[in-house]
Design a protein around this motif. Structure first.
Motif, mmCIF file in Angstrom:
data_model
loop_
_atom_site.group_PDB
_atom_site.id
_atom_site.type_symbol
_atom_site.label_atom_id
_atom_site.label_comp_id
_atom_site.label_asym_id
_atom_site.label_seq_id
_atom_site.Cartn_x
_atom_site.Cartn_y
_atom_site.Cartn_z
ATOM 1 N N MET A 109 -0.608 -3.124 -9.670
ATOM 2 C CA MET A 109 0.146 -4.255 -9.743
ATOM 3 C C MET A 109 1.277 -4.019 -8.511
ATOM 4 O O MET A 109 1.893 -5.083 -8.248
ATOM 5 N N ALA A 110 1.307 -3.149 -7.922
ATOM 6 C CA ALA A 110 2.150 -3.138 -6.593
ATOM 7 C C ALA A 110 1.694 -3.920 -5.752
ATOM 8 O O ALA A 110 2.614 -4.414 -4.627
ATOM 9 N N TYR A 111 0.512 -4.461 -5.613
ATOM 10 C CA TYR A 111 0.200 -5.435 -4.739
ATOM 11 C C TYR A 111 0.535 -6.866 -5.065
ATOM 12 O O TYR A 111 -0.405 -7.527 -5.521
ATOM 13 N N GLY A 112 1.610 -7.241 -5.304
ATOM 14 C CA GLY A 112 2.188 -8.452 -5.673
ATOM 15 C C GLY A 112 1.680 -9.579 -4.980
ATOM 16 O O GLY A 112 1.241 -10.536 -5.482
ATOM 17 N N GLU B 96 -3.099 -12.973 -13.270
ATOM 18 C CA GLU B 96 -2.272 -11.728 -13.449
ATOM 19 C C GLU B 96 -2.597 -11.131 -15.076
ATOM 20 O O GLU B 96 -2.795 -9.809 -15.165
ATOM 21 N N GLU B 97 -2.571 -11.926 -15.894
ATOM 22 C CA GLU B 97 -2.375 -11.227 -17.301
ATOM 23 C C GLU B 97 -3.926 -10.845 -17.674
ATOM 24 O O GLU B 97 -4.099 -10.067 -18.624
ATOM 25 N N GLU B 98 -5.083 -11.332 -17.098
ATOM 26 C CA GLU B 98 -6.165 -10.847 -17.100
ATOM 27 C C GLU B 98 -6.498 -9.413 -16.581
ATOM 28 O O GLU B 98 -7.477 -8.839 -16.801
ATOM 29 N N ILE B 99 -5.920 -9.058 -15.448
ATOM 30 C CA ILE B 99 -6.266 -8.110 -14.718
ATOM 31 C C ILE B 99 -6.199 -6.644 -15.505
ATOM 32 O O ILE B 99 -7.001 -5.907 -15.535
ATOM 33 N N ARG B 100 -5.078 -6.593 -16.397
ATOM 34 C CA ARG B 100 -4.795 -5.378 -17.188
ATOM 35 C C ARG B 100 -6.106 -5.223 -18.152
ATOM 36 O O ARG B 100 -6.524 -4.178 -18.256
ATOM 37 N N GLU B 101 -6.459 -6.328 -18.832
ATOM 38 C CA GLU B 101 -7.449 -6.256 -19.872
ATOM 39 C C GLU B 101 -8.727 -6.039 -19.060
ATOM 40 O O GLU B 101 -9.517 -5.313 -19.723
ATOM 41 N N ALA C 232 0.747 -1.079 -0.005
ATOM 42 C CA ALA C 232 -0.083 -0.054 0.063
ATOM 43 C C ALA C 232 0.794 1.159 -0.157
ATOM 44 O O ALA C 232 0.536 2.174 -0.828
ATOM 45 N N ALA C 233 1.937 1.212 0.597
ATOM 46 C CA ALA C 233 2.733 2.293 0.965
ATOM 47 C C ALA C 233 3.550 2.486 -0.617
ATOM 48 O O ALA C 233 3.700 3.810 -1.131
ATOM 49 N N GLU C 234 3.827 1.548 -1.382
ATOM 50 C CA GLU C 234 4.379 1.534 -2.831
ATOM 51 C C GLU C 234 3.286 2.270 -3.672
ATOM 52 O O GLU C 234 3.775 2.934 -4.481
ATOM 53 N N ALA C 235 2.139 1.559 -3.362
ATOM 54 C CA ALA C 235 1.119 2.076 -4.395
ATOM 55 C C ALA C 235 0.915 3.541 -4.238
ATOM 56 O O ALA C 235 0.479 4.303 -5.010
ATOM 57 N N ALA C 236 0.636 4.138 -2.996
ATOM 58 C CA ALA C 236 0.504 5.437 -2.557
ATOM 59 C C ALA C 236 1.609 6.390 -3.110
ATOM 60 O O ALA C 236 1.348 7.293 -3.709
ATOM 61 N N ARG C 237 2.882 5.653 -3.201
ATOM 62 C CA ARG C 237 3.978 6.553 -3.953
ATOM 63 C C ARG C 237 3.711 6.526 -5.175
ATOM 64 O O ARG C 237 3.850 7.746 -5.912
ATOM 65 N N LEU C 238 3.268 5.603 -6.016
ATOM 66 C CA LEU C 238 3.076 5.532 -7.349
ATOM 67 C C LEU C 238 1.750 6.609 -7.660
ATOM 68 O O LEU C 238 1.719 7.091 -8.705
#
Ligand code: ZN
Length: 250
Positions: free
Chosen positions: A186-189, A205-210, A70-76
């Motif tokens: 995707m920061a939530y690995g 994973e590959e469907e999340i983007r779509e 969550a901290a990394e996602a916040a940074r992004l």
């Protein structure tokens, strides 16, 4: 109401923001209004996130892993402040104690706009977060609801409606920010990287983007832009000049 019960020495006077997004779970904001937060930050506004739970009952990963993600996602997402309350994941309740926990954050962040989840949702935590947030919003303005910080009522509530099948009141154009929003999600690995654990419950994973791009494209099309995020507001809109209304009719 007994005044001293709600005083918190931890209340911070710093970390104010213009826009505060409140959601039940870490990674909700990334999916429902991450592009909007990026757009607001690009306009020079200060943004913040409050997650109500810490993710301790998720099928994948630990609360600690999710905190780091969550901290990394916040940074992004370019947000200046992100906090998580300790409400039980999967059992968020609209209690006075929980409303006061949110009041403390509202009075510390002092936002002009609060983004809440839409009030009808498949996941009960999402629906309850909407009512809980709304009632906290109201309490936050009452002088006699005592915390160490001064009362504060945000000017506006908007509801992020991506999870709900409702017609949005408006769309935010997130076209320039869609890739960055995806990177934040995707920061939530621990949640979204392909793995054995709970693989039947999670989208590959590959469907999340779509899927997420398709949703954003759908809402973008409604407003005549490429990618968009949907919101509902309960108030009507006020118009000054009819000739400047956006979104073409035909
Ligand atoms: Zn959620």
């Amino acid at each position: 109401m007994p005044a001293a019960n709600f005083a918190s020495s931890a209340a911070s006077e710093s970390g104010q923001a213009d826009v505060l997004a409140i959601a039940a779970h870490r990674d909700d904001v990334e999916q429902t209004c991450g592009g909007t937060l990026l757009r607001m930050a690009a306009r020079g506004l200060r943004t913040a996130i409050l997650d109500l739970t810490q993710g301790e009952t998720g099928s994948r990963g630990t609360a600690q892993q999710r905190a780091e993600e969550a901290a990394e996602a916040a940074r992004l997402l370019g947000v200046s402040r992100r906090e998580a309350l300790d409400l039980p994941d999967g059992a968020v309740e609209n209690t006075l104690e929980n409303r006061i926990k949110i009041v403390r954050v509202l009075r510390s962040v002092r936002p002009r706009v609060v983004i809440l989840p839409y009030w009808q949702a498949r996941h009960p935590d999402h629906a309850i977060a909407a009512t809980l947030g709304y009632e906290a919003f109201f309490l936050s303005g009452l002088k006699k609801v005592y915390t160490l910080a001064a009362p504060h009522i945000p000017f506006k509530i908007v509801y992020a409606s991506l999870y709900a099948d409702v017609r949005p009141s408006f769309i935010v154009d997130i076209t320039p920010f869609i890739e960055q929003r995806h990177a934040a999600l995707m920061a939530y690995g621990s949640q979204y990287k392909n793995q054995e654990t709970a693989s039947a419950l999670f989208v590959p994973e590959e469907e999340i983007r779509e899927r997420t791009f398709a949703e954003a494209r759908h809402y973008g099309l409604l407003a005549g832009v490429r990618y968009g995020e949907p919101f509902v507001q309960k108030e009507v809109s006020l118009v000054d000049d009819l000739t400047l209304l956006p979104v073409q009719s035909i």
